[in-house]
Write an enzyme that holds these catalytic residues in place. Structure first.
Site, PDB file in Angstrom:
ATOM      1  N   GLU A   1      35.177  42.255  25.398  1.00 49.88           N
ATOM      2  CA  GLU A   1      34.198  43.486  25.608  1.00 49.88           C
ATOM      3  C   GLU A   1      34.270  44.385  24.415  1.00 49.88           C
ATOM      4  OE1 GLU A   1      35.291  45.376  29.266  1.00 49.88           O
ATOM      5  OE2 GLU A   1      35.292  43.288  30.556  1.00 49.88           O
TER       6      GLU A   1
ATOM      7  N   GLU B   1      35.275  35.045  34.864  1.00 51.66           N
ATOM      8  CA  GLU B   1      35.464  35.849  35.822  1.00 51.66           C
ATOM      9  C   GLU B   1      34.635  35.851  36.882  1.00 51.66           C
ATOM     10  OE1 GLU B   1      36.189  39.764  34.120  1.00 51.66           O
ATOM     11  OE2 GLU B   1      37.255  38.755  32.551  1.00 51.66           O
TER      12      GLU B   1
HETATM   13  O1  9MR Z   1      40.009  42.923  38.352  1.00 52.54           O
HETATM   14  C1  9MR Z   1      40.711  43.992  37.449  1.00 52.54           C
HETATM   15  C2  9MR Z   1      41.049  45.241  38.122  1.00 52.54           C
HETATM   16  O2  9MR Z   1      42.040  44.716  39.118  1.00 52.54           O
HETATM   17  C3  9MR Z   1      41.454  46.257  37.550  1.00 52.54           C
HETATM   18  O3  9MR Z   1      41.541  47.671  38.059  1.00 52.54           O
HETATM   19  C4  9MR Z   1      40.415  46.432  36.338  1.00 52.54           C
HETATM   20  C5  9MR Z   1      40.880  47.794  35.258  1.00 52.54           C
HETATM   21  O4  9MR Z   1      39.934  47.647  34.370  1.00 52.54           O
HETATM   22  O5  9MR Z   1      40.215  45.245  35.441  1.00 52.54           O
HETATM   23  C6  9MR Z   1      39.682  44.330  36.624  1.00 52.54           C
HETATM   24  O6  9MR Z   1      39.416  43.122  35.697  1.00 52.54           O
HETATM   25  C7  9MR Z   1      38.278  43.334  34.516  1.00 52.54           C
HETATM   26  C8  9MR Z   1      38.808  42.405  33.609  1.00 52.54           C
HETATM   27  O7  9MR Z   1      40.061  42.522  33.102  1.00 52.54           O
HETATM   28  C9  9MR Z   1      37.511  42.285  32.393  1.00 52.54           C
HETATM   29  N1  9MR Z   1      36.340  42.340  32.940  1.00 52.54           N
HETATM   30  C10 9MR Z   1      35.865  43.166  33.733  1.00 52.54           C
HETATM   31  C11 9MR Z   1      36.991  43.018  35.093  1.00 52.54           C
HETATM   32  C12 9MR Z   1      36.491  43.712  36.262  1.00 52.54           C
HETATM   33  O8  9MR Z   1      36.407  45.065  35.913  1.00 52.54           O
END
Ligand code: 9MR
Length: 344
Positions: free
Chosen positions: A148, A256
């Site tokens: 990102e 994802e």
């Molecule tokens: O699914 C993840 C969640 O449990 C966390 O709290 C969050 C914190 O930022 O990150 C989520 O995963 C993210 C991923 O690492 C990157 N792309 C977006 C995902 C959803 O927010």
């Protein structure tokens, strides 16, 4: 005559229903793809959940525990145990592992909040990437090296890494990762790049710049956090997006995927959700470079969306009681029948 009989036999077998006991992993393997889910250590610690994940999927991604903050909570201390649990379970089950993510703007440790010089920040980045990638050499097959880095307007995202190092933190991260593991596939990963627009274009430019500079990048990850009906491209449009990178000689992964809608759920919304998953799998099957499909979890009872976007959700393949949804059956169908690629 003989050829005709063989053709008929093939056509008949292609019309057979999906075998009840075929898992996503088996169906995807027959199409040359690996298919997987995000997991947490608690999942692999629970015997029933662990058995389900081991059966159904061929690749897993650590949803949180390989991120910078969780795995490197103090400057001189790494906490590998939670990530090790996931990697060890995957290896024992013959599954592959996607590493996620070496450099991101979220889930960073508080110790990074100091005032660093550029050289100090580069040294921190190098130490972190070298240590983590080296630990999981030969077990992690793909790393999301930078996650990102482009914001929703198409600009370089304003992050700690950009502010302290400058835009070349991206190239440095890939170089440090390659130095630590010559064989692992290195990805740039982002959301909202499945739709044509300024963000998708800017990511393509970033990737082009990396390639032109000889930076070791192997693939691009499409997160595909989708909202239906608004945000889902057609299979054909998506195929064109994937081909941007295939034609550059890179690999493509869906990294994802989940497909949310505004709650409450209705049969129509679940049908639109199944269409969205169907489109994504079709597009991936139409592009040989797209060899990996990962969902961001499997159960609607256990998704990041509930906490971050209240009022949205039910985005995964199994409902809150663990029953498969129509999206799950549709994905199995697309994988089994191997439908023709969408028309150009
Ligand atoms: O699914 C993840 C969640 O449990 C966390 O709290 C969050 C914190 O930022 O990150 C989520 O995963 C993210 C991923 O690492 C990157 N792309 C977006 C995902 C959803 O927010």
């Amino acid at each position: 005559m003989v050829l005709g009989a063989i053709g008929l036999a093939l056509a008949l077998s292609a019309c057979q229903p999906v075998p009840d006991d075929a898992t996503l992993a088996e169906l995807a393997a027959a199409r040359g793809r690996r298919i997987g889910t995000a997991v947490e250590p608690s999942h692999v610690a629970n015997p029933d959940t662990a058995a389900f994940i081991a059966d159904e999927f061929s690749i897993v991604t650590a949803e949180n525990v390989m991120k910078f903050g969780p795995i490197h909570p103090e400057r001189d201390r790494y906490d590998f145990a939670p990530a090790d649990a996931i990697v060890d379970a995957a290896v024992a089950n013959g599954q592959q592992v996607r590493g996620h993510a070496l450099v991101w703007h979220r889930q960073n440790p508080t110790w990074l909040d100091e005032a660093w010089t550029r050289d100090e920040a580069i040294a921190v980045l190098e130490d972190h990437i070298t240590t983590v990638v080296t630990r999981y050499r030969e077990r992690v097959v793909q790393w999301d090296v930078v996650n990102e880095a482009i914001d929703d307007t198409g600009a370089m995202r304003d992050t700690f890494w950009l502010r302290t190092i400058g835009p070349d933190y991206v190239a440095l991260a890939f170089e440090f990762a390659r130095a630590a593991d010559p064989d692992v596939a290195l990805y740039y990963n982002d959301y909202l790049i499945e739709r044509a627009g300024p963000k998708a274009d800017r990511v393509a430019q970033l990737v082009d710049d990396l390639i032109a500079a000889g930076v070791p990048i192997d693939g691009v990850g499409y997160q595909m956090h989708v909202l239906v009906p608004e945000l889902m491209p057609s299979a054909n449009a998506l195929r064109h997006e994937f081909e941007r990178y295939a034609t550059r000689g890179l690999r493509v992964a869906i990294t994802e995927m989940d497909v949310a809608h505004i709650l409450p759920s209705t049969p129509e919304k679940f049908a639109a959700q199944a269409d969205a998953y169907d489109n994504a799998i079709m597009a991936c099957l139409a592009v040989p470079a797209c060899d990996t499909i990962v969902f961001w979890g499997w159960s609607d009872a256990d998704s990041w969306i509930d906490a971050e976007f209240p009022g949205f959700g039910n985005a995964l393949l199994f409902d809150r009681s663990g029953e498969p949804k129509i999206a799950y059956e549709r994905i199995r169908g697309v994988l089994w029948w191997n439908l023709q690629p969408p028309a150009a």
